[in-house]
Write an enzyme that holds these catalytic residues in place. Sequence first.
Site, short mmCIF file in Angstrom:
data_model
loop_
_atom_site.label_atom_id
_atom_site.label_comp_id
_atom_site.label_asym_id
_atom_site.label_seq_id
_atom_site.Cartn_x
_atom_site.Cartn_y
_atom_site.Cartn_z
N ASN A 180 36.54 2.89 33.81
CA ASN A 180 36.92 1.48 33.88
C ASN A 180 35.98 0.64 34.74
OD1 ASN A 180 38.96 -0.86 33.84
ND2 ASN A 180 38.84 -0.38 36.03
N THR A 222 41.15 -11.53 35.41
CA THR A 222 40.78 -10.78 36.61
C THR A 222 39.68 -11.55 37.32
OG1 THR A 222 38.99 -9.50 35.58
CG2 THR A 222 41.24 -8.62 35.37
N ASP A 253 32.27 6.22 43.81
CA ASP A 253 31.39 5.11 43.47
C ASP A 253 30.52 5.60 42.32
OD1 ASP A 253 29.31 3.28 43.24
OD2 ASP A 253 29.03 3.04 45.39
N TYR A 312 24.77 -7.69 30.15
CA TYR A 312 26.12 -7.14 30.07
C TYR A 312 26.39 -6.57 28.68
CZ TYR A 312 31.22 -6.92 30.14
OH TYR A 312 32.53 -6.49 30.06
N LYS A 342 27.16 -2.56 27.55
CA LYS A 342 28.41 -2.15 26.92
C LYS A 342 28.17 -1.60 25.51
CE LYS A 342 31.55 -3.06 30.10
NZ LYS A 342 32.45 -2.02 30.66
#
Length: 241
Positions: A91, A199, A64, A164, A168
């Site tokens: 990932n 996904t 984790d 987000y 990134k």
Amino acid sequence: MATADTTKIALITGANKGIGFEITKQLAQKGIHVLLGSRDEARGKKAVEQLTTENLPVSLIIIDVTNQSTIDAAINEVTNKYGHLDILINNSGVYVKEPRPSELTVDDIRHNFDVNFFGAFSVTKAFLPLIRKSTAGRIVNVSSGLSSFHFHESQANCFFHLAYSASKTSLNMLTYQLAQELKKTTIKVNACTPGLTATDLTNFHGHSVEIGAKSSVFLATLPDDGPTGKYFDENCQEHAW
């Protein structure tokens, strides 16, 4: 005790489903022994069983990225079994629908950074000594098109994904800075976007996971004269950050 086997060893975080699962499959099909990283043991075991029934060289490793004790346990496991790590693919990621920047809370931003940036940093820092023992280490950070200022400036309408996108973008900077630090070694550090991939993170909108995994697999298997400190799209084409 570490084995003397020359088979390449890869570890992929968040690999029990989606793009991570497909990356695992594609690398294993190339004869690379893949450690399928999952924070949930039951889901991880199910994913490994799916791949081993195809006679693919895949093993489960519990990790984790937001829990240092699981990272430490994974380090001990890889050290004792293999003695090195050839490929690390960060990932694991989180994405949730966001309001406008002024409506975000600090906790919203922190949640994204905990997984998307601090998680990748923690795992990379922990495994780097093992990657240094590889003859050709590869670190791949799975980023996003939303990390790019160029992308946002090119859009007619603004996409409100501050938490987000910022997490990134920070991952991209980690990629570039670490690549510069390691440029005199045989380790290559790159980032890629899988593109909009179908996904659960995207409510299954976008192209197939086979396409989404393509750039990660490409960067994980770069030749000795391949690039480092670069950013690639889902078609394995280099892009400006």
